[in-house]
Design an enzyme around this catalytic site. Structure first.
Site, PDB file in Angstrom:
ATOM      1  N   ASP A 106       6.961  12.423   0.679  1.00 26.39           N
ATOM      2  CA  ASP A 106       5.921  12.880   1.592  1.00 26.39           C
ATOM      3  C   ASP A 106       5.498  11.704   2.464  1.00 26.39           C
ATOM      4  OD1 ASP A 106       3.925  14.853   2.485  1.00 26.39           O
ATOM      5  OD2 ASP A 106       2.491  13.464   1.581  1.00 26.39           O
ATOM      6  N   LYS A 107       5.257  11.948   3.737  1.00 32.62           N
ATOM      7  CA  LYS A 107       4.976  10.842   4.661  1.00 32.62           C
ATOM      8  C   LYS A 107       3.608  10.206   4.425  1.00 32.62           C
ATOM      9  CE  LYS A 107       3.735  11.510   9.003  1.00 32.62           C
ATOM     10  NZ  LYS A 107       2.498  10.700   9.178  1.00 32.62           N
TER      11      LYS A 107
END
Length: 459
Positions: A106-107
């Site tokens: 996930d960024k």
């Protein structure tokens, strides 16, 4: 402490193989010992020699090493993990670390710092005159004209009611600049709505920047969210939005309209876009090196985010993730779909996340890794919990888990190899019970010492 203790009490699938072998091994050794006693008695007629050979078989084949192979390695591995801030929830996780070939990250908060800060704000004219937005800093409130300040003020007033990281960054920045008042003098917001993609609300009250204190609708969010609210961006405005996103800035559009009137809601004019606010979320310093190390382990990193594709590609290029491995504009529900899509393509997936929106994907992946900065829900759904928020801990966790699994396998190999050699020697009468006991003890000591090597594991 309880998490480590419970992990040490579980068994890895490979340990169950040892249990099954031991279940057969014991009766087989008893049978071999009995046959050795009978065979030596019949062949040599020497009862003492027959008895010594039979006892030597029993002693040398004592499966202590088999029993110690897994728990000692797991104890050393999970204990070392605790020292490094890595919590392995159960022994089954160890097998998964050796089979995964894709790592979905996930960024926000995982690859990036998650600490949003306003990089630029203003009307569309401000963005057009700014030129290249890469590397810019937000201008102070004193240097902004009233139209630009009103864009920030209106957006911050509505965003102040949201818990989204972007919303908190905008509201916090506006307060620091003295643009957004607090307490009793804060603007009144009614009919607030906050959903993935944007927020909206009706502002009213004197002192909030409205002309003559008039109420008005404020909509802040993505172009898709604004379109759903009736606002349409021109091609020029969309081009400016694309320019900001290509600079790696997460950008939202601000639109204003008349406050809804129940009697004439259907005939109310659509909100009009008036400006944008860009927020920066920089990659973690160790992110690029971590991606390279993942590839060295044979794992392909994949970036997953709900942000715009342009922003996601900008971040991916900075940390060394292939453009083909970027999934942008993904909804919280869509994260699980991406994991499932990769699994259907034949990949075994490790998911790394830190938010409540990541929990379903963490649970669905073959290996779920929760960052220490995340929520309790994400930690509960994960197989490995990292108490530190640096993404480099992901590589450390995978390497430690693989090292622990290798140690278990080497322990079991030694235990089986030892018995394969020692039992025939004992049957041949070449071992007396004392030497057999010493050999059996040495095998157990070897397994323990081999496992203790994990306590010296380095990042």
């Amino acid at each position: 402490g309880e998490l480590v203790a419970s992990a040490q009490e579980t068994k890895a699938p490979i340990a169950r193989l040892a249990d099954r072998v031991s279940a057969v091994f014991v009766p087989v050794i008893l049978t071999i010992s009995a046959l050795t006693l009978i065979g030596w008695w019949l062949i040599s007629g020497d009862g003492a020699a027959a008895f010594n050979a039979a006892v030597s078989v029993l002693v040398v084949a004592c499966p202590c090493a088999l029993g110690l192979a897994t728990p000692t390695a797991l104890l050393a591995g999970t204990g070392r993990g605790w020292q490094l801030g890595i919590l392995i929830r159960n022994a089954q996780v160890l097998e998964a670390t050796s089979t995964v070939d894709r790592v979905v990250l996930d960024k926000t908060g995982t690859v990036t710092t998650g600490e949003m800060s306003v990089a630029f704000y203003g009307t569309f004219g401000d963005y057009e005159s700014a030129g290249d937005l890469a590397g810019i800093s937000p201008e102070s409130a004193d240097s902004k004209n009233e139209r630009s300040l009103s864009v920030l003020r209106d957006a911050a007033a509505v965003e102040a009611l949201s818990e989204h990281p972007i919303a908190r960054a905008i509201a916090g920045f506006a307060r620091e600049q003295g643009v957004l008042a607090e307490g009793a003098s804060a603007p009144s917001v009614s009919d607030f709505e906050g959903v993935p993609g944007g927020v909206r609300g009706v502002l009213s009250g004197a002192g909030d920047g409205a002309e003559n204190g008039a109420s008005r609708l404020v909509v802040v969010g993505t172009p898709e969210y604004l379109q759903a609210a009736g606002a349409q961006l021109s091609e020029g405005q969309l081009a400016l939005l694309d320019q900001a996103r290509r600079a790696g800035l997460t950008t939202v559009v601000v639109a204003r309209g008349e406050a809804p009137n129940n009697e004439a809601a259907e005939n109310a004019p659509a909100p009009q876009p008036v400006g944008m606010i860009s927020v920066a979320d920089t990659p973690k310093p160790e992110a690029a090196e971590t991606m390279a190390q993942l590839r060295e382990l044979g794992l392909e990193p994949i970036l997953l985010t709900g942000d715009a594709p342009q922003v996601a590609q900008a971040v991916a290029s900075q940390v060394g993730i292939s453009a083909d491995n970027v999934y942008a504009g993904v909804t919280p529900e869509g994260k699980s779909q991406v994991v499932r899509q990769l699994q259907k393509a034949g990949h075994r997936v490790a998911m790394v996340g830190d938010g409540v929106n990541d929990a379903p994907a963490l649970a669905l992946a073959e290996l779920g890794i929760a960052m220490g900065s995340g929520t309790d829900v994400a930690a509960e759904a994960a197989d490995i919990v990292l108490t530190r928020s640096d993404v480099a801990s992901v590589v450390t966790a995978l390497r430690l888990s693989r090292a622990t699994l290798r140690t278990i396998k080497s322990n079991l190999f030694w235990a089986f190899a030892y018995n394969s050699v020692a039992v025939p020697v004992a049957v041949a009468g070449l071992l007396n019970p004392m030497i057999a006991g010493a050999a059996m003890a040495f095998s157990s000591v070897f397994v323990v010492l081999n496992s203790m090597r994990l306590t010296a594991f380095r990042k």
